[in-house]
Structures are given as structure tokens and as C-alpha cells.
Design a protein around this motif. Structure first.
Motif, PDB file in Angstrom:
ATOM      1  N   LEU A 104       0.826  -1.206   0.000  1.00  0.00           N
ATOM      2  CA  LEU A 104       0.000   0.000   0.000  1.00  0.00           C
ATOM      3  C   LEU A 104       0.861   1.258   0.000  1.00  0.00           C
ATOM      4  CD1 LEU A 104      -2.755  -1.086   2.557  1.00  0.00           C
ATOM      5  CD2 LEU A 104      -3.065  -0.713   0.099  1.00  0.00           C
ATOM      6  N   ILE A 105       1.918   1.257   0.782  1.00  0.00           N
ATOM      7  CA  ILE A 105       2.792   2.430   0.855  1.00  0.00           C
ATOM      8  C   ILE A 105       3.490   2.684  -0.475  1.00  0.00           C
ATOM      9  CG2 ILE A 105       4.900   3.343   1.937  1.00  0.00           C
ATOM     10  CD1 ILE A 105       4.041   1.953   4.513  1.00  0.00           C
ATOM     11  N   THR A 106       3.917   1.601  -1.123  1.00  0.00           N
ATOM     12  CA  THR A 106       4.649   1.738  -2.387  1.00  0.00           C
ATOM     13  C   THR A 106       3.719   1.853  -3.593  1.00  0.00           C
ATOM     14  OG1 THR A 106       4.815  -0.680  -2.568  1.00  0.00           O
ATOM     15  CG2 THR A 106       6.632   0.488  -1.489  1.00  0.00           C
ATOM     16  N   GLY A 107       2.412   1.709  -3.365  1.00  0.00           N
ATOM     17  CA  GLY A 107       1.468   1.825  -4.464  1.00  0.00           C
ATOM     18  C   GLY A 107       1.474   0.654  -5.414  1.00  0.00           C
ATOM     19  N   THR A 108       1.916  -0.512  -4.965  1.00  0.00           N
ATOM     20  CA  THR A 108       2.015  -1.683  -5.845  1.00  0.00           C
ATOM     21  C   THR A 108       0.925  -2.712  -5.595  1.00  0.00           C
ATOM     22  OG1 THR A 108       3.551  -2.741  -4.284  1.00  0.00           O
ATOM     23  CG2 THR A 108       4.511  -1.429  -6.078  1.00  0.00           C
ATOM     24  N   SER A 110      -2.468  -4.703  -5.883  1.00  0.00           N
ATOM     25  CA  SER A 110      -3.427  -4.965  -6.955  1.00  0.00           C
ATOM     26  C   SER A 110      -4.652  -5.646  -6.366  1.00  0.00           C
ATOM     27  CB  SER A 110      -2.793  -5.869  -8.022  1.00  0.00           C
ATOM     28  OG  SER A 110      -2.468  -7.133  -7.457  1.00  0.00           O
ATOM     29  N   VAL A 111      -5.674  -5.797  -7.183  1.00  0.00           N
ATOM     30  CA  VAL A 111      -6.872  -6.499  -6.721  1.00  0.00           C
ATOM     31  C   VAL A 111      -6.521  -7.929  -6.329  1.00  0.00           C
ATOM     32  CG1 VAL A 111      -9.143  -7.345  -7.370  1.00  0.00           C
ATOM     33  CG2 VAL A 111      -8.408  -5.076  -8.114  1.00  0.00           C
ATOM     34  N   ALA A 112      -5.750  -8.592  -7.175  1.00  0.00           N
ATOM     35  CA  ALA A 112      -5.352  -9.972  -6.873  1.00  0.00           C
ATOM     36  C   ALA A 112      -4.529 -10.032  -5.589  1.00  0.00           C
ATOM     37  CB  ALA A 112      -4.556 -10.556  -8.040  1.00  0.00           C
ATOM     38  N   GLY A 113      -3.624  -9.076  -5.426  1.00  0.00           N
ATOM     39  CA  GLY A 113      -2.800  -9.055  -4.219  1.00  0.00           C
ATOM     40  C   GLY A 113      -3.628  -8.811  -2.974  1.00  0.00           C
ATOM     41  N   ALA A 114      -4.602  -7.908  -3.075  1.00  0.00           N
ATOM     42  CA  ALA A 114      -5.470  -7.633  -1.932  1.00  0.00           C
ATOM     43  C   ALA A 114      -6.304  -8.858  -1.575  1.00  0.00           C
ATOM     44  CB  ALA A 114      -6.372  -6.442  -2.232  1.00  0.00           C
ATOM     45  N   LEU A 115      -6.868  -9.534  -2.585  1.00  0.00           N
ATOM     46  CA  LEU A 115      -7.646 -10.742  -2.336  1.00  0.00           C
ATOM     47  C   LEU A 115      -6.786 -11.841  -1.724  1.00  0.00           C
ATOM     48  CD1 LEU A 115      -9.835 -10.878  -5.577  1.00  0.00           C
ATOM     49  CD2 LEU A 115     -10.663 -10.512  -3.245  1.00  0.00           C
ATOM     50  N   LEU A 116      -5.563 -11.982  -2.224  1.00  0.00           N
ATOM     51  CA  LEU A 116      -4.654 -12.977  -1.664  1.00  0.00           C
ATOM     52  C   LEU A 116      -4.370 -12.688  -0.197  1.00  0.00           C
ATOM     53  CD1 LEU A 116      -2.727 -15.387  -1.955  1.00  0.00           C
ATOM     54  CD2 LEU A 116      -0.962 -13.769  -2.722  1.00  0.00           C
ATOM     55  N   ALA A 117      -4.104 -11.422   0.113  1.00  0.00           N
ATOM     56  CA  ALA A 117      -3.822 -11.048   1.498  1.00  0.00           C
ATOM     57  C   ALA A 117      -5.022 -11.328   2.406  1.00  0.00           C
ATOM     58  CB  ALA A 117      -3.445  -9.570   1.573  1.00  0.00           C
ATOM     59  N   LEU A 118      -6.216 -10.970   1.955  1.00  0.00           N
ATOM     60  CA  LEU A 118      -7.412 -11.208   2.763  1.00  0.00           C
ATOM     61  C   LEU A 118      -7.661 -12.703   2.956  1.00  0.00           C
ATOM     62  CD1 LEU A 118      -9.822  -8.499   1.286  1.00  0.00           C
ATOM     63  CD2 LEU A 118      -8.550  -8.410   3.438  1.00  0.00           C
ATOM     64  N   GLY A 119      -7.404 -13.490   1.913  1.00  0.00           N
ATOM     65  CA  GLY A 119      -7.567 -14.938   2.034  1.00  0.00           C
ATOM     66  C   GLY A 119      -6.572 -15.550   3.003  1.00  0.00           C
ATOM     67  N   LEU A 120      -5.324 -15.095   2.965  1.00  0.00           N
ATOM     68  CA  LEU A 120      -4.307 -15.606   3.889  1.00  0.00           C
ATOM     69  C   LEU A 120      -4.620 -15.206   5.330  1.00  0.00           C
ATOM     70  CD1 LEU A 120      -1.056 -14.939   1.812  1.00  0.00           C
ATOM     71  CD2 LEU A 120      -2.123 -17.156   2.295  1.00  0.00           C
TER      72      LEU A 120
END
Length: 419
Positions: A104-108, A110-120
């Protein structure tokens, strides 16, 4: 006794023990973090995409992990030091949050990354929550389990459901990374607090930790099947979550189309339920001193059945808010009672696996109910799921009425005390 000491004694009586006080503090800290995430996760996805399907995946990722990993989480809890399992699972959540905040800080991100993080995060939470549930009967005498569980549920209601989401929304408006940073700090604090807990040995933790995972899962399932009280309790939870899930799956449509509420009004329904839960918190000790657990559970099933009927009939938002308030009190009392009954009945070395079987029944019922509710609402209107929930609940109340007293009194003291 100083005022603070008297307040602490009322809130967490000394007889519950120092270990439970550390556990309670840890639970409240992580519950506040979970509540913040409840608002921050969907808001993050909505800021990245407007695709309804992708946003709905966030909800699926909250429901799927307990079904996929629940049974293995139970085996892990029964094989290893449960305190360390809770700490490891929450440290995994901390690691995921660090990665998400950096993105989030680096602006990198993505939707897929956010979904992956929430799933983990949801997956790690399965292991943390399933194992944390087994700690209370190891620390608290069986006669005090109802009080201890009510204190834990108080934190869930006030911090996770009432306070946390509001804080998460406010922090998100200040900066997209702030709510996740707050969640990180709170979960890390929870790890530190639970590290202070000293547990007695249990099951595999006192001996071997190897063996076949499938055999251990089968052992837990077989124990539930052959124990009439816990078997009936799990079936009751699963069946009533089918009816509950059917009605609540279309709650947002019911609130907007049937009651004419907007977004704020829909949010008020959840708030009112949590406030009802707080009433249940205040009444729980007095109630269980005067009424048997079996009759408490009977009354709860009747309240839930009548809730579905009342919501199917009413078109008044004011009446609905009262109904949701009463339902919130019932939900708190029912969950605390069913948890206490299960903890009293299950031997210490099986607590993790039996809890996981209960979790499968709980979420399995919700998933099936959601599918039924969506289908009924599509073909027969938004109140159809509530009529289905009422009819189904009424039938099962009649079928389970006599079993409720047996459930509440079929306590097996083996392993249920403080070590």
C-alpha cells in the motif's frame, strides 16, 4: 479494595485465574483488530475495483477457509502446544499485514494481491480462533466456563462488531494503510499477551505428536457421532444455520426493499444486534443462575424461530429494529451456552478436533442456507427466505425439544477442568 480493583473483580473474577485474564486481554486485542479489518477489507477492494464479482470474492474468502482448513486446524490444536499454535497463527497474520502495508505504501497493491492477502489472513485466523477456543476449559474450572465464555463474547460483541468497524472506516478515510497498521499492532499485542499464559499438558502435547492426520480427524468425527449430546448440538447448529443463512443471505435486499432503509439504516441493523448482545451479556450470569442451560437453549430456539416469522410479516423499520435487538441478545446467549456445554462435555485431548467439527457444521449450514435463500428470493420475493427459515426452524424446534435438556446435562468432567 480500590475502585479499579473492584471493577476488575466484577469484570474478570479472580477465581478465573491469572492465565484466563491474559487470555481475555489477548482475545479483546485481536477482536478489535478483526473488527477494524471487517470494514477496511471491503473498503480496500472497493477502492481498487467496482466489479461486483471481484468484491464478492472477499466474502467468499472469509467463508471458505473454515470449511477447507477447519478439520486440520483441530488436529493441530490437539497435537501441539495450543498457546504456541495461537501465537504462530497470529504471527502469520502479522507477516501478511506487513507485506500488505508495504504494498500500500509503495502503491504496488493490486486487486489480486489484496484478495490474496485477505484470504491468507482469514486462513490464519481459522487456526488462531479454533485453537484459542480450546484454551478456556484448560484454564477455568468447568463450573465457571459460562462466566468465562460470556466475558470472551463481550469482547467479540463490543470490539469486533460494534467499535472495530467504525474505527476501521474512520482510519481508512485518513489513509488506506492506517487501518491495517492498527490491526497489525493489535494482533501483535495479542501475541504478546497470550504468551503470558501457562497451560497444563494435554493429549499429544504430553506425548507423541506424529501419526496419521486422517486417523486423528476420523477419531474426532467418530467421537462426535457417538456422543449423543455433542452430536445433537452440532446438528442443531448446522440445521439452524441453514435457516439463518437463508434469511440473512438477502438481509441487505430485505432492508432496502422491504423496510425502505438506506446504507446507514442497513448498518444500524448490525449495530442494534450488537447492542442486544450487550444486554445478553449483562443478563447472562443472572439468567443461568435461575434457569437451566437446557431451558435457556430451548428458549433460544423459540426466539430464533419467532424472529424469522416477525421479519417475514413486518414492513416497519422501527419494529424490525426491535426484533433485531432481541435477536442480538438471543444470539449472544445461545452461542455462549452452546460453547459452554461443548467445552464441559469434550475431553481435553479432543477439544481441538471436536471444535473443528462444530465449525464445519456451522459454516456448512451457512453456505447451504445462503444458496437456498438466494434461490428463494430470486423466484418468490425477498420475504420467501424468512418464511422458509420460520417453517424449517419450527419443525426442528419440535423435533429437538426433548433433546435440549439432555444436551445441557450430559457433561463429561474428564479433561474439562483446569488441567
Amino acid at each position: 479494595m480500590p475502585l479499579v480493583g473492584r471493577a476488575a473483580e466484577i469484570l474478570v473474577p479472580a477465581r478465573l485465574g491469572t492465565g484466563f485474564r491474559w487470555l481475555l486481554a489477548s482475545s479483546w486485542s485481536t477482536n478489535l483488530g478483526d473488527g477494524i479489518a471487517t470494514a477496511a477489507g471491503p473498503l480496500l477492494l472497493a477502492s481498487l475495483t467496482q466489479d461486483p464479482f471481484l468484491i464478492s470474492l472477499a466474502a467468499m474468502l472469509r467463508w471458505a477457509p473454515p470449511l477447507v482448513f477447519g478439520l486440520y486446524a483441530g488436529v493441530l490444536a490437539d497435537r501441539h502446544d495450543r498457546r504456541r499454535v495461537v501465537m504462530a497463527a497470529n504471527l502469520a497474520r502479522v507477516a501478511v499485514l506487513v507485506a500488505l502495508i508495504v504494498a500500500l505504501i509503495t502503491g504496488t497493491v493490486s486487486v489480486a494481491g489484496a484478495l490474496l492477502a485477505l484470504g491468507l489472513l482469514a486462513t490464519a485466523e481459522v487456526f488462531a480462533d479454533n485453537t484459542a477456543t480450546t484454551l478456556t476449559p484448560m484454564l477455568v474450572h468447568r463450573d465457571d466456563l459460562a462466566v468465562a465464555n460470556s466475558r470472551l463474547q463481550t469482547g467479540l460483541l463490543t470490539l469486533d462488531q460494534l467499535v472495530g468497524p467504525s474505527i476501521g472506516a474512520v482510519l481508512f478515510t485518513a489513509g488506506v494503510g492506517w487501518p491495517f497498521a492498527a490491526e497489525l499492532v493489535l494482533i501483535a499485542a495479542g501475541v504478546l499477551l497470550v504468551s503470558k499464559v501457562v497451560l497444563p499438558a494435554h493429549g499429544y502435547a504430553a506425548g507423541r505428536v506424529g501419526g496419521d492426520v486422517r486417523r486423528d480427524i476420523v477419531e474426532g468425527v467418530r467421537w462426535v457421532v457417538h456422543n449423543p449430546a455433542v452430536r445433537t448440538l452440532v446438528l442443531t447448529i448446522m440445521i439452524f444455520n441453514v435457516t439463518f443463512g437463508a434469511a440473512w443471505s438477502v438481509l441487505v435486499l430485505y432492508a432496502t426493499r422491504r423496510l425502505g432503509l438506506g446504507a446507514v439504516g442497513f448498518g444500524a441493523l448490525t449495530t442494534v444486534m450488537a447492542l442486544g448482545g450487550l444486554l445478553g451479556t449483562g443478563l447472562y450470569g443472572r439468567l443461568t443462575r435461575r434457569v437451566s442451560l437446557g431451558n435457556v437453549m430451548r428458549a433460544g430456539l423459540v426466539v430464533e424461530t419467532l424472529t424469522h416469522l416477525a421479519l417475514a410479516v413486518t414492513t416497519s423499520a422501527g419494529v424490525a429494529l426491535v426484533i433485531f435487538f432481541v435477536f442480538g441478545a438471543h444470539a449472544f446467549i445461545w452461542h455462549t451456552t452452546s460453547l459452554t456445554v461443548r467445552q464441559r462435555a469434550v475431553p481435553a485431548h479432543l477439544q481441538g478436533r471436536v471444535t473443528s467439527v462444530n465449525t464445519i457444521g456451522l459454516y456448512g449450514g451457512l453456505v447451504v442456507g445462503s444458496a437456498v435463500g438466494g434461490t428463494l428470493a430470486t423466484h418468490y420475493g425477498v420475504t420467501a427466505p424468512f418464511w422458509f427459515a420460520f417453517a424449517g426452524s419450527a419443525v426442528f424446534v419440535l423435533l429437538l425439544w426433548r433433546e435440549m435438556t439432555r444436551i445441557a446435562h450430559a457433561d463429561d468432567p474428564l479433561g474439562a477442568g483446569p488441567g
